[in-house]
Design a protein around this motif. Structure first.
Motif, PDB file in Angstrom:
ATOM      1  N   GLY A 121      -3.350  -8.049   6.892  1.00  0.00           N
ATOM      2  CA  GLY A 121      -4.533  -7.351   7.396  1.00  0.00           C
ATOM      3  C   GLY A 121      -4.800  -7.769   8.831  1.00  0.00           C
ATOM      4  O   GLY A 121      -4.693  -8.957   9.159  1.00  0.00           O
ATOM      5  N   ARG A 122      -5.086  -6.805   9.701  1.00  0.00           N
ATOM      6  CA  ARG A 122      -5.395  -7.091  11.103  1.00  0.00           C
ATOM      7  C   ARG A 122      -6.760  -6.485  11.434  1.00  0.00           C
ATOM      8  O   ARG A 122      -7.073  -5.392  10.958  1.00  0.00           O
ATOM      9  CB  ARG A 122      -4.306  -6.474  11.986  1.00  0.00           C
ATOM     10  N   HIS A 172     -15.548   2.757   6.616  1.00  0.00           N
ATOM     11  CA  HIS A 172     -14.660   3.876   6.300  1.00  0.00           C
ATOM     12  C   HIS A 172     -13.259   3.304   6.099  1.00  0.00           C
ATOM     13  O   HIS A 172     -12.733   2.632   6.985  1.00  0.00           O
ATOM     14  CB  HIS A 172     -14.693   4.877   7.471  1.00  0.00           C
ATOM     15  N   LEU A 173     -12.685   3.571   4.924  1.00  0.00           N
ATOM     16  CA  LEU A 173     -11.345   3.068   4.599  1.00  0.00           C
ATOM     17  C   LEU A 173     -10.485   4.225   4.118  1.00  0.00           C
ATOM     18  O   LEU A 173     -10.929   5.045   3.303  1.00  0.00           O
ATOM     19  CB  LEU A 173     -11.438   2.013   3.483  1.00  0.00           C
ATOM     20  N   LYS A 174      -9.269   4.293   4.640  1.00  0.00           N
ATOM     21  CA  LYS A 174      -8.326   5.340   4.230  1.00  0.00           C
ATOM     22  C   LYS A 174      -7.039   4.661   3.776  1.00  0.00           C
ATOM     23  O   LYS A 174      -6.418   3.929   4.553  1.00  0.00           O
ATOM     24  CB  LYS A 174      -8.056   6.241   5.445  1.00  0.00           C
ATOM     25  N   ILE A 175      -6.680   4.869   2.507  1.00  0.00           N
ATOM     26  CA  ILE A 175      -5.500   4.223   1.932  1.00  0.00           C
ATOM     27  C   ILE A 175      -4.354   5.232   1.928  1.00  0.00           C
ATOM     28  O   ILE A 175      -4.493   6.347   1.430  1.00  0.00           O
ATOM     29  CB  ILE A 175      -5.810   3.757   0.482  1.00  0.00           C
ATOM     30  N   ASN A 176      -3.213   4.846   2.516  1.00  0.00           N
ATOM     31  CA  ASN A 176      -2.053   5.738   2.491  1.00  0.00           C
ATOM     32  C   ASN A 176      -1.246   5.557   1.223  1.00  0.00           C
ATOM     33  O   ASN A 176      -0.618   6.491   0.735  1.00  0.00           O
ATOM     34  CB  ASN A 176      -1.143   5.464   3.689  1.00  0.00           C
ATOM     35  N   LYS A 177      -1.286   4.341   0.706  1.00  0.00           N
ATOM     36  CA  LYS A 177      -0.363   3.983  -0.376  1.00  0.00           C
ATOM     37  C   LYS A 177      -0.974   2.859  -1.202  1.00  0.00           C
ATOM     38  O   LYS A 177      -1.231   1.788  -0.659  1.00  0.00           O
ATOM     39  CB  LYS A 177       0.914   3.489   0.299  1.00  0.00           C
ATOM     40  N   PRO A 178      -1.223   3.067  -2.501  1.00  0.00           N
ATOM     41  CA  PRO A 178      -1.734   1.965  -3.305  1.00  0.00           C
ATOM     42  C   PRO A 178      -0.646   0.906  -3.497  1.00  0.00           C
ATOM     43  O   PRO A 178       0.498   1.242  -3.772  1.00  0.00           O
ATOM     44  CB  PRO A 178      -2.085   2.616  -4.652  1.00  0.00           C
ATOM     45  N   LEU A 179      -0.995  -0.368  -3.324  1.00  0.00           N
ATOM     46  CA  LEU A 179      -0.026  -1.454  -3.498  1.00  0.00           C
ATOM     47  C   LEU A 179      -0.127  -2.026  -4.904  1.00  0.00           C
ATOM     48  O   LEU A 179      -1.014  -1.661  -5.665  1.00  0.00           O
ATOM     49  CB  LEU A 179      -0.273  -2.514  -2.436  1.00  0.00           C
ATOM     50  N   ARG A 180       0.776  -2.956  -5.226  1.00  0.00           N
ATOM     51  CA  ARG A 180       0.841  -3.493  -6.586  1.00  0.00           C
ATOM     52  C   ARG A 180       0.874  -5.021  -6.585  1.00  0.00           C
ATOM     53  O   ARG A 180       1.169  -5.643  -5.583  1.00  0.00           O
ATOM     54  CB  ARG A 180       2.093  -2.971  -7.297  1.00  0.00           C
ATOM     55  N   TRP A 181       0.593  -5.604  -7.750  1.00  0.00           N
ATOM     56  CA  TRP A 181       0.642  -7.050  -7.933  1.00  0.00           C
ATOM     57  C   TRP A 181       2.005  -7.577  -7.470  1.00  0.00           C
ATOM     58  O   TRP A 181       3.029  -6.975  -7.757  1.00  0.00           O
ATOM     59  CB  TRP A 181       0.432  -7.432  -9.409  1.00  0.00           C
ATOM     60  N   GLY A 182       2.000  -8.691  -6.749  1.00  0.00           N
ATOM     61  CA  GLY A 182       3.251  -9.308  -6.299  1.00  0.00           C
ATOM     62  C   GLY A 182       3.588  -8.938  -4.866  1.00  0.00           C
ATOM     63  O   GLY A 182       4.334  -9.651  -4.204  1.00  0.00           O
ATOM     64  N   GLU A 183       3.032  -7.808  -4.368  1.00  0.00           N
ATOM     65  CA  GLU A 183       3.294  -7.418  -2.981  1.00  0.00           C
ATOM     66  C   GLU A 183       2.414  -8.243  -2.033  1.00  0.00           C
ATOM     67  O   GLU A 183       1.376  -8.768  -2.426  1.00  0.00           O
ATOM     68  CB  GLU A 183       3.026  -5.930  -2.792  1.00  0.00           C
ATOM     69  N   THR A 184       2.871  -8.354  -0.793  1.00  0.00           N
ATOM     70  CA  THR A 184       2.109  -9.075   0.227  1.00  0.00           C
ATOM     71  C   THR A 184       1.665  -8.092   1.298  1.00  0.00           C
ATOM     72  O   THR A 184       2.435  -7.245   1.747  1.00  0.00           O
ATOM     73  CB  THR A 184       2.963 -10.190   0.852  1.00  0.00           C
ATOM     74  N   LEU A 185       0.419  -8.245   1.666  1.00  0.00           N
ATOM     75  CA  LEU A 185      -0.220  -7.344   2.607  1.00  0.00           C
ATOM     76  C   LEU A 185      -0.647  -8.163   3.826  1.00  0.00           C
ATOM     77  O   LEU A 185      -1.101  -9.291   3.676  1.00  0.00           O
ATOM     78  CB  LEU A 185      -1.477  -6.832   1.891  1.00  0.00           C
ATOM     79  N   GLN A 217      -6.442  -2.700  10.095  1.00  0.00           N
ATOM     80  CA  GLN A 217      -5.169  -2.075   9.771  1.00  0.00           C
ATOM     81  C   GLN A 217      -4.432  -2.980   8.775  1.00  0.00           C
ATOM     82  O   GLN A 217      -4.427  -4.202   8.941  1.00  0.00           O
ATOM     83  CB  GLN A 217      -4.359  -1.926  11.063  1.00  0.00           C
ATOM     84  N   PHE A 218      -3.855  -2.381   7.737  1.00  0.00           N
ATOM     85  CA  PHE A 218      -3.094  -3.154   6.737  1.00  0.00           C
ATOM     86  C   PHE A 218      -1.635  -2.692   6.730  1.00  0.00           C
ATOM     87  O   PHE A 218      -1.368  -1.494   6.733  1.00  0.00           O
ATOM     88  CB  PHE A 218      -3.692  -2.958   5.332  1.00  0.00           C
ATOM     89  N   PHE A 219      -0.723  -3.659   6.732  1.00  0.00           N
ATOM     90  CA  PHE A 219       0.725  -3.391   6.700  1.00  0.00           C
ATOM     91  C   PHE A 219       1.338  -4.004   5.436  1.00  0.00           C
ATOM     92  O   PHE A 219       0.893  -5.071   5.001  1.00  0.00           O
ATOM     93  CB  PHE A 219       1.448  -4.112   7.849  1.00  0.00           C
ATOM     94  N   ASN A 220       2.407  -3.406   4.936  1.00  0.00           N
ATOM     95  CA  ASN A 220       3.162  -4.079   3.863  1.00  0.00           C
ATOM     96  C   ASN A 220       4.326  -4.878   4.462  1.00  0.00           C
ATOM     97  O   ASN A 220       4.451  -4.984   5.694  1.00  0.00           O
ATOM     98  CB  ASN A 220       3.641  -3.081   2.794  1.00  0.00           C
ATOM     99  N   GLN A 221       5.196  -5.418   3.610  1.00  0.00           N
ATOM    100  CA  GLN A 221       6.266  -6.321   4.071  1.00  0.00           C
ATOM    101  C   GLN A 221       7.225  -5.651   5.055  1.00  0.00           C
ATOM    102  O   GLN A 221       7.820  -6.319   5.888  1.00  0.00           O
ATOM    103  CB  GLN A 221       7.098  -6.841   2.883  1.00  0.00           C
ATOM    104  N   THR A 222       7.379  -4.317   4.939  1.00  0.00           N
ATOM    105  CA  THR A 222       8.322  -3.635   5.828  1.00  0.00           C
ATOM    106  C   THR A 222       7.644  -3.110   7.090  1.00  0.00           C
ATOM    107  O   THR A 222       8.267  -2.397   7.874  1.00  0.00           O
ATOM    108  CB  THR A 222       9.014  -2.461   5.088  1.00  0.00           C
ATOM    109  N   GLY A 223       6.386  -3.462   7.308  1.00  0.00           N
ATOM    110  CA  GLY A 223       5.692  -3.070   8.536  1.00  0.00           C
ATOM    111  C   GLY A 223       5.024  -1.701   8.447  1.00  0.00           C
ATOM    112  O   GLY A 223       4.410  -1.232   9.413  1.00  0.00           O
TER     113      GLY A 223
END
Lengths: 247, 247
Positions: free
Chosen positions: A78-79, A63-76, A95-101
Motif C-alpha cells: 500500500g502506498r 473513495h475506494l475502487k478495487i480492480n481485483k479482489p485478493l486472497r489469503w496468502g497474497e502480499t499487498l 494505491q495498492f499493488f500485488n507482488q507482480t506490481g
C-alpha cells in the motif's frame, strides 16, 4: 528530506478474508487508515500530536475502487501521499499493488482539521506552513454530493459497539462502511463483491447511539449499485451517505 | 524436517487499538487465528485441505492471558505449536513476545476435527499418523467446565453480521468473544482492560441468528471477574460460555 509518499507491505491474514477467502474490503479500508496514520505521524501531524494542541483530523470523504479482489496468502503493498488541498480540505490518495506490481486498488480521501473545543474546521494554511503534497491523484474525484435516497426498500439497525470507538472516542470511519455493507440483501452479499465504495461523512457517532441504514438500488445502470443513507434513530440526523458498486 | 513451532511478527496497527491506543484483545485473538491457520497449512492440515476431504477443524476451548497491554507502534512476535492430544482433542499453544523478548501474553486452545456431513468428531489417531506436537504448554489448562450463571444482572442482544462468517460459513470464533466483551457495563469498559479470557465453544451460529449474552460478576474474588453465557434467542440453546478477568 522527508519522502513525499509512504509505503508498506500487508500480508493478507485469514481473518481479513470473507467466507470465500477473498480479502474483505473492510480490511482494505483498515490498511488505508494505517497508512494515513503512519504517514501523518512521520510528517509530524499525527492525530496524537494534533490532540496535544486541542485539534484533530476528521475524515470528510473516502473513495475506494478495487480492480481485483485478493486472497489469503497474497502480499499487498500500500502506498499513500498527501495529494493536494482544496480550501479547508486536505486530500490524501492511496494505491495498492500485488507482488507482480499490478495495481489492484486505488483510493482517495479528503480531511479537515477541527478545533476540539469549538468543533469547527481550521484553516490549513495557518496550521501547516509548508505543503508536502505530491500533485498526483490515484483516483480523480472532486467529491460532488452523493445522490439522495427517494424510495428506500430496506432498513437495518445497528447499535454502536464499544469496539467501534477510536482515539477520538467516537465511532471510527470504517464502522460506518461495515454498517452500510451489512444492509444489503443476503443474496447480493453471498453472490457479489463490493468493487467500489464512496463515503460522505456528515456527523460523529458515539457509544449509546442507534444507527439506521436505509438502502436504495440505483436504477438504469448495468451494474449493481446502491445508495446507503445512515442516520441516528433518536433524531433522524444523517451521519453519512454512501454509494457502492457490486460485481 | 518440519519445524515444530511457527512464529511471525505483527506490527501493531492503529485500527487494532482501543480508544486508549492499547492493543485490543480481539486483535490478539485474530493473531492467534492467523498463527494457527498458517502453521496448520504448513504442516499439511489446513481447514482448506480438510474441507476437500469433507472435514474441518472446530475450536472447542480458547484461553488467553495477557501480562502487559501493548500499544500502537510496538512490534509483537507470536509463536505457536501443537502441544499434545487428549482423546478427540488436539491442543495448540501460543506465546507472544515484545521487542525485548519479554513474554507479554500466553494462550492455549483445544480443537476437534469433525466430519462435515455427519457433524461428528473424528478420531485424531486415524487421521494423523505422525504426532507433530511439542510436549510443552505455554499456559497449563486441562479445560475444566466453566461455572454456570445463576443470577444474571445484564443482558445484551446481537444480530449475526455477514462479516462474522468465515470459510466454514458459520460465525468465526473471535465474534463470540467480541459479543461477550461488549456486554460489560460501560464504566468497566472505559476503566478496565481484559487481562484474561477463557472460552468454551458449544454450538455453531449462522447468519440470521440473534444471540443473547447474559452476564454475572463472580463474587468473592479480589479482581473484577465475570461469567458470560451466550445463547440463541430463538431456542435458548447455549452457544458458548466465557470467563473474563479485568484489571
Amino acid at each position: 528530506m522527508k519522502r513525499k509518499y509512504f509505503q508498506r507491505k500487508f500480508d493478507i491474514r485469514t481473518y481479513e478474508c470473507d467466507f470465500k477467502g477473498q480479502l474483505h474490503p473492510l480490511a482494505l479500508f483498515n490498511f488505508m487508515q494505517e497508512l494515513a496514520s503512519t504517514h501523518a505521524d512521520r510528517l509530524g501531524f499525527s492525530v496524537q500530536k494534533l490532540m496535544q494542541q486541542k485539534m484533530t483530523w476528521v475524515l470528510s470523504r473516502l473513495h475506494l475502487k478495487i480492480n481485483k479482489p485478493l486472497r489469503w496468502g497474497e502480499t499487498l503493498t500500500g502506498r499513500t501521499w498527501p495529494s493536494g488541498r482544496v480550501g479547508k480540505y486536505a486530500l490524501r490518495d492511496f494505491q495498492f499493488f500485488n507482488q507482480t506490481g499490478e495495481t489492484t486498488a486505488v483510493g482517495t480521501s479528503s480531511w479537515m482539521v477541527i478545533d476540539l473545543e469549538k468543533r469547527q474546521p481550521l484553516k490549513l494554511d495557518q496550521l501547516f506552513t509548508s505543503d508536502v503534497s505530491l500533485k498526483k491523484r490515484a483516483l480523480a474525484d472532486d467529491f460532488p454530493a452523493l445522490p439522495e435516497i427517494d424510495n428506500s426498500e430496506n432498513q437495518c439497525k445497528f447499535a454502536v459497539r464499544f469496539s467501534d470507538l477510536d482515539l477520538n472516542r467516537h465511532v471510527n470511519p470504517v464502522s460506518y462502511i461495515a454498517w452500510a455493507l451489512e444492509s444489503l440483501p443476503e443474496p447480493v452479499l453471498f453472490r457479489h463483491y463490493p468493487m467500489e465504495v464512496e463515503v460522505s461523512y456528515r456527523k460523529e457517532v458515539f457509544l449509546g447511539d442507534q444507527v439506521i441504514c436505509k438502502l436504495q438500488q440505483i436504477q438504469g445502470t448495468e451494474s449493481l449499485s446502491y445508495i446507503h443513507k445512515l442516520f441516528l434513530e433518536k433524531n433522524g440526523q444523517e451521519i453519512a451517505r454512501l454509494r457502492t458498486l457490486w460485481k
